[in-house]
Design an enzyme around this catalytic site. Structure first.
Site, short mmCIF file in Angstrom:
data_model
loop_
_atom_site.label_atom_id
_atom_site.label_comp_id
_atom_site.label_asym_id
_atom_site.label_seq_id
_atom_site.Cartn_x
_atom_site.Cartn_y
_atom_site.Cartn_z
N GLU A 1 -0.10 -5.44 9.52
CA GLU A 1 -1.32 -5.43 10.35
C GLU A 1 -1.10 -6.16 11.68
OE1 GLU A 1 -3.73 -3.59 9.78
OE2 GLU A 1 -5.68 -4.52 10.02
N ASN B 1 -14.89 -3.71 3.96
CA ASN B 1 -14.45 -5.09 4.20
C ASN B 1 -15.56 -5.94 4.80
OD1 ASN B 1 -11.91 -5.23 3.10
ND2 ASN B 1 -10.92 -4.39 4.91
N MET C 1 0.80 -1.22 0.00
CA MET C 1 0.00 0.00 0.00
C MET C 1 0.84 1.28 0.00
SD MET C 1 -3.05 -1.09 -0.15
CE MET C 1 -4.06 0.35 0.15
N GLU D 1 -11.91 5.38 3.81
CA GLU D 1 -12.75 5.36 5.01
C GLU D 1 -12.00 6.14 6.09
OE1 GLU D 1 -14.95 1.00 4.60
OE2 GLU D 1 -12.97 1.09 5.50
N SER E 1 -6.73 -2.13 8.34
CA SER E 1 -7.97 -2.69 7.80
C SER E 1 -8.89 -3.16 8.92
CB SER E 1 -7.66 -3.90 6.91
OG SER E 1 -6.69 -3.60 5.97
N ASP F 1 10.63 3.22 5.42
CA ASP F 1 10.54 1.77 5.68
C ASP F 1 11.75 1.38 6.50
OD1 ASP F 1 10.14 -1.19 5.35
OD2 ASP F 1 8.59 -0.54 3.96
N VAL G 1 2.17 0.10 7.97
CA VAL G 1 3.08 -1.01 8.33
C VAL G 1 2.22 -2.27 8.51
CG1 VAL G 1 4.73 0.59 9.39
CG2 VAL G 1 3.06 -0.55 10.85
N HIS H 1 -8.32 4.78 5.71
CA HIS H 1 -8.21 3.46 5.08
C HIS H 1 -8.39 3.54 3.56
CE1 HIS H 1 -9.86 -0.90 4.74
NE2 HIS H 1 -8.56 -0.88 4.63
N LYS I 1 2.24 -1.49 15.12
CA LYS I 1 1.56 -0.21 14.92
C LYS I 1 1.73 0.70 16.14
CE LYS I 1 -1.35 -1.57 11.29
NZ LYS I 1 -1.24 -1.06 9.95
N1 LIG Z 1 -2.81 -4.96 1.12
C1 LIG Z 1 -4.00 -4.37 1.00
O1 LIG Z 1 -4.74 -4.60 0.05
C2 LIG Z 1 -4.46 -3.37 2.01
C3 LIG Z 1 -5.58 -2.57 1.72
C4 LIG Z 1 -5.98 -1.60 2.64
C5 LIG Z 1 -5.31 -1.47 3.84
N2 LIG Z 1 -4.23 -2.27 4.11
C6 LIG Z 1 -3.52 -2.07 5.37
O2 LIG Z 1 -2.34 -1.34 5.12
C7 LIG Z 1 -1.32 -1.72 6.05
C8 LIG Z 1 -0.11 -2.18 5.28
O3 LIG Z 1 -0.46 -3.28 4.47
P1 LIG Z 1 0.44 -3.74 3.24
O4 LIG Z 1 -0.39 -4.74 2.50
O5 LIG Z 1 1.00 -2.56 2.51
O6 LIG Z 1 1.62 -4.50 4.02
P2 LIG Z 1 3.03 -4.97 3.45
O7 LIG Z 1 3.44 -6.12 4.29
O8 LIG Z 1 2.98 -5.15 1.98
O9 LIG Z 1 3.98 -3.71 3.73
C9 LIG Z 1 4.29 -3.25 5.02
C10 LIG Z 1 5.62 -2.52 4.98
O10 LIG Z 1 5.88 -1.94 6.25
C11 LIG Z 1 7.26 -2.06 6.52
N3 LIG Z 1 7.51 -1.91 7.95
C12 LIG Z 1 7.46 -2.82 8.95
N4 LIG Z 1 7.76 -2.25 10.13
C13 LIG Z 1 8.03 -0.94 9.88
C14 LIG Z 1 8.41 0.16 10.69
N5 LIG Z 1 8.57 0.02 12.01
N6 LIG Z 1 8.62 1.36 10.09
C15 LIG Z 1 8.46 1.48 8.75
N7 LIG Z 1 8.09 0.48 7.94
C16 LIG Z 1 7.88 -0.72 8.49
C17 LIG Z 1 7.62 -3.44 5.96
O11 LIG Z 1 9.02 -3.55 5.75
C18 LIG Z 1 6.81 -3.45 4.66
O12 LIG Z 1 7.53 -2.91 3.57
C19 LIG Z 1 -1.96 -2.81 6.93
O13 LIG Z 1 -2.46 -2.22 8.09
C20 LIG Z 1 -3.09 -3.34 6.08
O14 LIG Z 1 -4.14 -3.89 6.85
C21 LIG Z 1 -3.77 -3.20 3.21
#
Ligand SMILES: NC(=O)c1ccc[n+]([C@@H]2O[C@H](COP(=O)([O-])OP(=O)(O)OC[C@H]3O[C@@H](n4cnc5c(N)ncnc54)[C@H](O)[C@@H]3O)[C@@H](O)[C@H]2O)c1
Length: 291
Positions: free
Chosen positions: A100, A198, A14, A160, A127, A33, A98, A148, A105
């Site tokens: 979930e 969702n 994301m 959202e 999410s 990151d 970051v 969101h 978080k």
């Molecule tokens: N994937 C989806 O379709 C989607 C859709 C909407 C919301 N979300 C939400 O978005 C958030 C991220 O999801 P994602 O799918 O992008 O996850 P992801 O696993 O693809 O990416 C998360 C990133 O965060 C980095 N990270 C971890 N700890 C960190 C820190 N302390 N500081 C900085 N970076 C850090 C990781 O290295 C990774 O690159 C989650 O809360 C998820 O629920 C995801």
């Protein structure tokens, strides 16, 4: 409140595209990151998406190739990658994206509280997790809300805006205005499991997961039939691979725990996550993802 500068924490599935959306709206953004390769992937994703959007405008003769080349550099130039919290000292709005997991978080929110100015809004792209708990990790829970996005963030219009227990009215309003400034449509939701989208999406996808498991069907065949029906652009298993199996599993478990057995958790998905096969981001999920 006007957002002069923003930040995104987490440059995964994301984060890179969220930074792209902000930069495309003309707002400078810092993308953080934990490893350089993840920052680089996020920056590359933002650049690719921008290039694709601009190529579309050139093809429709809305802008010239020269304009597109210039705009690409301008937009990409507004995104700065970092491994530390460099550049967070003058941000107005932060979007945390970051993994979930509440402990990650909360740690990030405590760090953000220390490195950002007192007026900055700290928002989570979660999410399903409690935004209230994230706010409690800060000294400004009134300035913490959910924000969101949907996958892919560069395309999907909806955001959202989640009002947690301590979120102030001013914060909700500012977040909704920021959503508009980055050309998205905000809806306001309470902090309920699954929020709006969702909860609706999972209620139907749950039935597909359930029938596949109970009747021993092949997920890829089911995807094919659903796609061929023309009602959706892709089958639910392919979509899950794109979204990330860990994220989808977490949401599914949260909905089942909150609302009971009318929400289903796929044991096949659980097995894949246990084996580290998280979909496109790891190269394998329900499908193999080459290249
Ligand atoms: N994937 C989806 O379709 C989607 C859709 C909407 C919301 N979300 C939400 O978005 C958030 C991220 O999801 P994602 O799918 O992008 O996850 P992801 O696993 O693809 O990416 C998360 C990133 O965060 C980095 N990270 C971890 N700890 C960190 C820190 N302390 N500081 C900085 N970076 C850090 C990781 O290295 C990774 O690159 C989650 O809360 C998820 O629920 C995801």
């Amino acid at each position: 409140m006007f957002v002069f500068k923003a930040a995104v924490v987490g440059a995964g599935t994301m984060g890179g595209e969220i930074a792209q959306v902000v930069a495309t709206a003309g707002i400078p953004v810092v993308l953080k990151d934990v490893k350089q390769e993840f920052v680089d992937q996020g920056l590359a994703k933002a650049r690719d998406v921008t290039q694709g959007q601009l190529a579309g405008l050139v093809a429709k003769e809305k802008i010239t190739q020269e304009d597109a080349d210039r705009q690409l550099e301008e937009i990409a130039g507004r995104i700065t990658g970092t491994l530390e919290y460099e550049g967070f000292g003058d941000v107005d709005f932060v979007i945390e994206a970051v993994p979930e997991q509440i402990q990650i978080k909360r740690a990030v929110f405590a760090e953000l509280d220390a490195v950002t100015p007192g007026h900055a809004i700290l928002a989570s792209n979660t999410s399903s997790l409690s935004v209230t708990e994230m706010g409690e990790a800060t000294t400004r829970p009134d300035k913490v809300c959910g924000f969101h996005f949907f996958y892919p963030a560069s395309v999907m219009r909806l955001i959202e805006v989640i009002e947690a227990e301590d979120t102030s009215e001013e914060t909700v309003q500012a977040a909704a205005s920021f959503a508009q400034a980055i050309r998205k449509t905000a809806i306001r939701c309470g902090e309920v499991p699954g929020f709006v989208v969702n909860r609706i999406l999972n209620s139907s996808v749950s039935e597909v997961w359930r029938v596949v498991e109970e009747d021993g069907l092949d997920p890829l065949e089911v995807d094919k039939v659903i796609k061929e029906s023309g009602t959706v652009p892709m089958g639910p298993f392919f979509l899950t691979d794109l979204l990330g199996l860990d994220t989808v599993l977490h949401v599914a478990e949260h909905l089942r725990d909150s609302y009971g057995d009318r929400f289903f958790v796929s044991s096949q998905m659980k097995e894949l996550v246990k084996a580290g096969n998280l979909g496109q981001k790891t190269g394998k999920g329900f499908y193999e993802h080459g290249g």
